[in-house]
Scaffold this active site. Sequence first.
Site, PDB file in Angstrom:
ATOM      1  N   LYS A   1       0.809  -1.180   0.121  1.00  0.00           N
ATOM      2  CA  LYS A   1       0.033   0.139   0.045  1.00  0.00           C
ATOM      3  C   LYS A   1       0.691   1.306   0.049  1.00  0.00           C
ATOM      4  O   LYS A   1       0.556   2.226  -0.595  1.00  0.00           O
ATOM      5  CB  LYS A   1      -0.835   0.306   1.232  1.00  0.00           C
ATOM      6  CG  LYS A   1      -2.020  -1.163   1.351  1.00  0.00           C
ATOM      7  CD  LYS A   1      -3.058  -0.776   2.392  1.00  0.00           C
ATOM      8  CE  LYS A   1      -2.433  -0.794   3.960  1.00  0.00           C
ATOM      9  NZ  LYS A   1      -1.979  -2.038   4.271  1.00  0.00           N
TER      10      LYS A   1
ATOM     11  N   ARG B   1     -10.085   1.115   8.061  1.00  0.00           N
ATOM     12  CA  ARG B   1      -9.599  -0.378   8.384  1.00  0.00           C
ATOM     13  C   ARG B   1     -10.672  -1.333   9.142  1.00  0.00           C
ATOM     14  O   ARG B   1     -10.352  -2.541   9.449  1.00  0.00           O
ATOM     15  CB  ARG B   1      -8.417  -0.558   9.326  1.00  0.00           C
ATOM     16  CG  ARG B   1      -7.051  -0.939   8.467  1.00  0.00           C
ATOM     17  CD  ARG B   1      -5.997  -0.707   9.463  1.00  0.00           C
ATOM     18  NE  ARG B   1      -4.741  -1.104   9.269  1.00  0.00           N
ATOM     19  CZ  ARG B   1      -3.627  -0.669   8.898  1.00  0.00           C
ATOM     20  NH1 ARG B   1      -3.502   0.541   8.555  1.00  0.00           N
ATOM     21  NH2 ARG B   1      -2.447  -1.288   8.583  1.00  0.00           N
TER      22      ARG B   1
ATOM     23  N   ARG C   1      10.951  -6.724   4.875  1.00  0.00           N
ATOM     24  CA  ARG C   1      10.880  -5.283   5.389  1.00  0.00           C
ATOM     25  C   ARG C   1      11.137  -4.896   6.977  1.00  0.00           C
ATOM     26  O   ARG C   1      11.761  -3.876   6.980  1.00  0.00           O
ATOM     27  CB  ARG C   1       9.175  -4.720   5.270  1.00  0.00           C
ATOM     28  CG  ARG C   1       9.017  -3.415   5.542  1.00  0.00           C
ATOM     29  CD  ARG C   1       7.517  -2.928   5.100  1.00  0.00           C
ATOM     30  NE  ARG C   1       6.588  -3.549   6.064  1.00  0.00           N
ATOM     31  CZ  ARG C   1       5.363  -3.272   5.872  1.00  0.00           C
ATOM     32  NH1 ARG C   1       4.798  -2.479   4.647  1.00  0.00           N
ATOM     33  NH2 ARG C   1       4.401  -3.675   6.720  1.00  0.00           N
TER      34      ARG C   1
ATOM     35  N   ARG D   1      10.893  -1.685  11.225  1.00  0.00           N
ATOM     36  CA  ARG D   1       9.669  -1.164  12.031  1.00  0.00           C
ATOM     37  C   ARG D   1       9.473  -1.850  13.070  1.00  0.00           C
ATOM     38  O   ARG D   1       9.420  -3.158  13.186  1.00  0.00           O
ATOM     39  CB  ARG D   1       8.364  -1.177  10.917  1.00  0.00           C
ATOM     40  CG  ARG D   1       8.278  -0.012  10.309  1.00  0.00           C
ATOM     41  CD  ARG D   1       7.048  -0.185   9.319  1.00  0.00           C
ATOM     42  NE  ARG D   1       5.508  -0.556   9.823  1.00  0.00           N
ATOM     43  CZ  ARG D   1       4.565  -0.610   9.343  1.00  0.00           C
ATOM     44  NH1 ARG D   1       4.706  -0.248   7.784  1.00  0.00           N
ATOM     45  NH2 ARG D   1       3.641  -1.047   9.662  1.00  0.00           N
TER      46      ARG D   1
ATOM     47  N   ARG E   1      -1.229  -9.231  13.279  1.00  0.00           N
ATOM     48  CA  ARG E   1      -1.565  -8.117  12.152  1.00  0.00           C
ATOM     49  C   ARG E   1      -2.586  -8.851  10.923  1.00  0.00           C
ATOM     50  O   ARG E   1      -3.405  -8.301  10.509  1.00  0.00           O
ATOM     51  CB  ARG E   1      -0.337  -7.438  11.644  1.00  0.00           C
ATOM     52  CG  ARG E   1       0.300  -6.531  12.652  1.00  0.00           C
ATOM     53  CD  ARG E   1       1.498  -5.852  12.287  1.00  0.00           C
ATOM     54  NE  ARG E   1       1.444  -4.820  11.121  1.00  0.00           N
ATOM     55  CZ  ARG E   1       2.452  -4.717  10.348  1.00  0.00           C
ATOM     56  NH1 ARG E   1       3.496  -5.443  10.217  1.00  0.00           N
ATOM     57  NH2 ARG E   1       2.251  -3.731   9.351  1.00  0.00           N
TER      58      ARG E   1
HETATM   59  P1  AMP Z   1       0.256   0.721   8.526  1.00  0.00           P
HETATM   60  O1  AMP Z   1       1.463   1.420   8.597  1.00  0.00           O
HETATM   61  O2  AMP Z   1      -0.815   1.249   7.736  1.00  0.00           O
HETATM   62  O3  AMP Z   1       0.439  -0.874   8.518  1.00  0.00           O
HETATM   63  O4  AMP Z   1      -0.160   0.963  10.211  1.00  0.00           O
HETATM   64  C1  AMP Z   1       0.458   0.614  11.085  1.00  0.00           C
HETATM   65  C2  AMP Z   1      -0.259   0.221  12.485  1.00  0.00           C
HETATM   66  O5  AMP Z   1      -0.858   1.636  12.959  1.00  0.00           O
HETATM   67  C3  AMP Z   1      -1.547  -0.718  12.488  1.00  0.00           C
HETATM   68  O6  AMP Z   1      -0.876  -2.085  12.701  1.00  0.00           O
HETATM   69  C4  AMP Z   1      -2.389  -0.129  13.613  1.00  0.00           C
HETATM   70  O7  AMP Z   1      -1.907  -0.516  14.836  1.00  0.00           O
HETATM   71  C5  AMP Z   1      -2.311   1.229  13.571  1.00  0.00           C
HETATM   72  N1  AMP Z   1      -3.226   2.003  12.372  1.00  0.00           N
HETATM   73  C6  AMP Z   1      -3.013   2.565  11.184  1.00  0.00           C
HETATM   74  N2  AMP Z   1      -4.116   2.540  10.687  1.00  0.00           N
HETATM   75  C7  AMP Z   1      -5.064   2.191  11.463  1.00  0.00           C
HETATM   76  C8  AMP Z   1      -6.657   2.426  11.294  1.00  0.00           C
HETATM   77  N3  AMP Z   1      -7.158   2.768  10.274  1.00  0.00           N
HETATM   78  N4  AMP Z   1      -7.239   1.769  12.200  1.00  0.00           N
HETATM   79  C9  AMP Z   1      -6.595   1.354  13.331  1.00  0.00           C
HETATM   80  N5  AMP Z   1      -5.530   1.151  13.523  1.00  0.00           N
HETATM   81  C10 AMP Z   1      -4.780   1.793  12.478  1.00  0.00           C
END
Ligand code: AMP
Length: 192
Positions: free
Chosen positions: A14, A86, A125, A131, A142
Amino acid sequence: MRVFLLIGPPGAGKGTQARKLVEKYGWSYIATGDLLREEIRRGTPLGQQIQKIVEGGRLVPDEIIVQVVASYLDAGRDYLLDGFPRTVGQAEALKELLRQIGGEIGGAFLLEVPEETLIERMIGRAKIEGRTDDTPETLGVRLREYQEKTAPLVAYYEKEGKLHRVSGVGTVEEVFERLNSKVEFLLTEVHE
Ligand code: AMP
């Protein structure tokens, strides 16, 4: 004002595709994961509140994330949202927010990648980006969060007539081309 959405499991690509799309189409970019990681890094009250949740690979509560997104959305621009919504609750909240500011969803792109490929990519990654939520222990969490809470969005946006499935397998350029042709189609459709 139009909002495009990028939905997909962790490791689907993404972030990589989102950056290329915003560069090409001039959309404003909101990546909720990046915003949350920045809050954690700065140690803000919000950052402290969500740190354990994010690092454990779980989703932060809808009320929190909806507030964050609402504070960034501006009626005068078009957006690409990466990693939001999400949950179906977040999708409902976004719909209401857009109704209030006179915006609409231009399209929801679902990046589809088989689970084995996701796991390989996330392990890669974790080594490159370091990360803290990319550890082998949180990968499973996740993916499960995605299956349980985010996957229902597919049916939700299908019903709204907004869903566009795109295979996320192949090189970055191959995937980008597939996304591009969907975007071009949507943009011309809107203007005709
Ligand atoms: P990402 O970088 O999009 O993979 O997001 C990393 C982490 O941030 C996720 O595993 C969640 O803990 C949190 N997070 C990001 N976007 C959301 C969302 N829309 N709703 C809830 N948690 C989120």
